[in-house]
Design an enzyme around this catalytic site. Sequence first.
Site, PDB file in Angstrom:
ATOM      1  N   ARG A  80      -9.713  27.092   5.580  1.00  0.00           N
ATOM      2  CA  ARG A  80      -9.306  26.439   4.933  1.00  0.00           C
ATOM      3  C   ARG A  80      -8.386  26.679   3.826  1.00  0.00           C
ATOM      4  O   ARG A  80      -7.783  27.450   3.962  1.00  0.00           O
ATOM      5  CB  ARG A  80     -10.341  27.324   3.578  1.00  0.00           C
ATOM      6  N   HIS A 133      -8.719  17.433   9.118  1.00  0.00           N
ATOM      7  CA  HIS A 133      -9.893  18.848   9.453  1.00  0.00           C
ATOM      8  C   HIS A 133     -10.904  18.089  10.045  1.00  0.00           C
ATOM      9  O   HIS A 133     -12.110  17.625  10.208  1.00  0.00           O
ATOM     10  CB  HIS A 133     -10.851  18.585   7.807  1.00  0.00           C
TER      11      HIS A 133
HETATM   12  N1  LIG Z   1     -11.973  23.305  10.733  1.00  0.00           N
HETATM   13  C1  LIG Z   1     -12.750  23.507  10.896  1.00  0.00           C
HETATM   14  O1  LIG Z   1     -13.445  22.688  11.003  1.00  0.00           O
HETATM   15  C2  LIG Z   1     -13.668  24.786  10.216  1.00  0.00           C
HETATM   16  C3  LIG Z   1     -15.262  24.352  10.750  1.00  0.00           C
HETATM   17  C4  LIG Z   1     -15.898  25.774  10.517  1.00  0.00           C
HETATM   18  C5  LIG Z   1     -15.620  26.534   9.522  1.00  0.00           C
HETATM   19  N2  LIG Z   1     -14.550  26.254   9.027  1.00  0.00           N
HETATM   20  C6  LIG Z   1     -14.390  28.086   8.641  1.00  0.00           C
HETATM   21  O2  LIG Z   1     -13.585  28.625   9.131  1.00  0.00           O
HETATM   22  C7  LIG Z   1     -14.532  30.405   8.310  1.00  0.00           C
HETATM   23  C8  LIG Z   1     -15.017  31.301   9.041  1.00  0.00           C
HETATM   24  O3  LIG Z   1     -15.711  30.991   9.658  1.00  0.00           O
HETATM   25  P1  LIG Z   1     -16.922  31.721  10.651  1.00  0.00           P
HETATM   26  O4  LIG Z   1     -18.389  31.544  10.726  1.00  0.00           O
HETATM   27  O5  LIG Z   1     -16.193  32.326  11.342  1.00  0.00           O
HETATM   28  O6  LIG Z   1     -17.068  32.908   9.461  1.00  0.00           O
HETATM   29  P2  LIG Z   1     -17.702  34.727   8.535  1.00  0.00           P
HETATM   30  O7  LIG Z   1     -18.247  35.428  10.809  1.00  0.00           O
HETATM   31  O8  LIG Z   1     -18.192  34.578   7.832  1.00  0.00           O
HETATM   32  O9  LIG Z   1     -16.343  35.322   9.221  1.00  0.00           O
HETATM   33  C9  LIG Z   1     -15.546  35.334   8.023  1.00  0.00           C
HETATM   34  C10 LIG Z   1     -14.133  36.599   8.522  1.00  0.00           C
HETATM   35  O10 LIG Z   1     -13.257  36.488   7.515  1.00  0.00           O
HETATM   36  C11 LIG Z   1     -12.773  37.956   7.742  1.00  0.00           C
HETATM   37  N3  LIG Z   1     -12.747  37.690   5.616  1.00  0.00           N
HETATM   38  C12 LIG Z   1     -13.733  37.171   4.954  1.00  0.00           C
HETATM   39  N4  LIG Z   1     -12.597  37.478   3.694  1.00  0.00           N
HETATM   40  C13 LIG Z   1     -11.728  38.623   3.210  1.00  0.00           C
HETATM   41  C14 LIG Z   1     -10.746  39.237   2.848  1.00  0.00           C
HETATM   42  N5  LIG Z   1     -11.052  39.138   1.890  1.00  0.00           N
HETATM   43  N6  LIG Z   1     -10.009  39.759   3.633  1.00  0.00           N
HETATM   44  C15 LIG Z   1      -9.743  39.999   5.051  1.00  0.00           C
HETATM   45  N7  LIG Z   1     -10.668  39.314   5.418  1.00  0.00           N
HETATM   46  C16 LIG Z   1     -11.925  38.483   5.269  1.00  0.00           C
HETATM   47  C17 LIG Z   1     -14.440  38.319   7.566  1.00  0.00           C
HETATM   48  O11 LIG Z   1     -13.891  39.722   7.678  1.00  0.00           O
HETATM   49  P3  LIG Z   1     -15.376  40.762   8.136  1.00  0.00           P
HETATM   50  O12 LIG Z   1     -15.724  40.338   9.010  1.00  0.00           O
HETATM   51  O13 LIG Z   1     -14.314  41.755   8.217  1.00  0.00           O
HETATM   52  O14 LIG Z   1     -16.456  40.686   7.022  1.00  0.00           O
HETATM   53  C18 LIG Z   1     -14.495  37.505   8.749  1.00  0.00           C
HETATM   54  O15 LIG Z   1     -14.386  38.801   9.950  1.00  0.00           O
HETATM   55  C19 LIG Z   1     -15.858  29.186   7.620  1.00  0.00           C
HETATM   56  O16 LIG Z   1     -16.278  29.768   5.819  1.00  0.00           O
HETATM   57  C20 LIG Z   1     -15.217  28.357   6.785  1.00  0.00           C
HETATM   58  O17 LIG Z   1     -14.065  28.151   5.875  1.00  0.00           O
HETATM   59  C21 LIG Z   1     -13.488  25.468   9.539  1.00  0.00           C
END
Ligand SMILES: NC(=O)c1ccc[n+]([C@@H]2O[C@H](COP(=O)([O-])OP(=O)(O)OC[C@H]3O[C@@H](n4cnc5c(N)ncnc54)[C@H](OP(=O)(O)O)[C@@H]3O)[C@@H](O)[C@H]2O)c1
Length: 321
Positions: free
Chosen positions: A236, A284
Site C-alpha cells: 500500500r 495498481h
Molecule cells: N498491489 C496490489 O494489487 C495488491 C494486491 C493484493 C494485496 N495487496 C496488499 O498486500 C498486503 C499484504 O497482503 P497479504 O495477503 O500478504 O497479507 P498478510 O498475510 O496479512 O501479511 C501481512 C504481513 O505484514 C506484516 N506486518 C503487518 N503489520 C506489520 C508491522 N507493523 N510491522 C511489521 N510487519 C507487519 C505481517 O507480519 P506478521 O506475519 O508477523 O503478522 C505479515 O507478515 C495487503 O494488505 C494489501 O494491502 C496489494
Amino acid sequence: VKILEPESILVYSKYRHDLPRFEKILAQSLPGVDIKYADTPENAERYFADATILYGWGFPAAWLRQIPRLRWVQKMGAGVDDLMSEWPTDLEIELTRTDGKLIAARMAEYVLAMILDHNLQIDRARVLQRAKTWKFFEMGALSQLTVGIAGLGEIGSEVARLLRNVGCHVVGWRRSEAECEFVSRTFVGAERLGDFACGCDVVVLVLPLTVDTRKTFNSEMFARFKPATHLVNVGRGGVIDENDLVAALDDGIIARASLDVFSQEPLPVNHPFWQHPKVALTPHVCGPLIPEDVAPHFVANVKAYLAGQPLSHTVDVSRQY
Ligand SMILES: NC(=O)c1ccc[n+]([C@@H]2O[C@H](COP(=O)([O-])OP(=O)(O)OC[C@H]3O[C@@H](n4cnc5c(N)ncnc54)[C@H](OP(=O)(O)O)[C@@H]3O)[C@@H](O)[C@H]2O)c1
C-alpha cells in the site's frame, strides 16, 4: 449444505465485466442461495434491506451501517485498510478477506520483473538502444543481490519463495516471530527495521496499511538504507512518506523506486513520480482480482458460514490486518 434461511448475498464489483464471471461460479457452486449482483452504488442500494452477507471490493465503509441485517463482509481483495477507520465495532459484523495466496503468484512475478529490469540493467540497455550506442556493461546477477521482504504474510512469503528459487539471498521483516522457510533471516518488530533495511540491495514492501505501518518508510528510515537501494512497493502506498521518497531518490540513497501503489490513487497528474527518472510506476495492477482465482475461496467460506463453522481469513480489526 443446509441452507439456513434467509441469508442473502450481495456481490459488488465496480467492474461490470467481472460480474457475469462471478455469477457463473457462484450460481453453480451455491445453488439455492439468494445472490444479488450490483456494479454501481445505486444498483446495490436496492438490495440493502435483505442482504446479510456482502462480498465486494471498492464499496464505501458507510455501507456497513446502511445494510441493517449485515452479519459478514468478505473483501474480494487482500487489503482491508479502506474499511478500518470507519469499521463499526459496535455492530456484530465479521470481516474476512481474500486468501492472499490466490493473488501472490502474479505479484511475485511483478517483483521479479522489476528486479530484473533495474538490477540486471535492462532499463539501461533500452536507453543505450534509443541512443544507438554500442557499449559494454556488466549486467549484474540475481545471486549477487540481498533482497529484503518487508511483510512475510501470504503474499510476501510467496515473493520470498520465488526470489530465493532464482538465486537471490532473501531476508525478511515482520511483526511476529512466526517462521518463514523461504528467508535466511527474519527481523522482527519496529526496532529491527533499520537493521533489516541496511543490509539490502533491494527492499520489497508487501505490507498492509495500518496505524503502525503508515509512513514507516520516511527520511529517517531511508537514511539507514544502503546507498543506491532499489525500493519496490506492492503493498500500500501509504506506508511510504512520498515526499521523503522523492528526496531520497534525488539524494541517491534510493537508485530506483518501482511502485504499483500510491497514497492517493489514481496518482494525481501533477505528482512528481510521473516524470521522475528514477521511478518506474504501474497503476495498481500487479495483484488483480481475477474472479476465477478468488471466488472459490468465497464459496468455501459461504459453505462454512451456512454450516456454522469458522470462516477462513478473518481480519483482526484491532491490529487492522
Ligand atoms: N498491489 C496490489 O494489487 C495488491 C494486491 C493484493 C494485496 N495487496 C496488499 O498486500 C498486503 C499484504 O497482503 P497479504 O495477503 O500478504 O497479507 P498478510 O498475510 O496479512 O501479511 C501481512 C504481513 O505484514 C506484516 N506486518 C503487518 N503489520 C506489520 C508491522 N507493523 N510491522 C511489521 N510487519 C507487519 C505481517 O507480519 P506478521 O506475519 O508477523 O503478522 C505479515 O507478515 C495487503 O494488505 C494489501 O494491502 C496489494
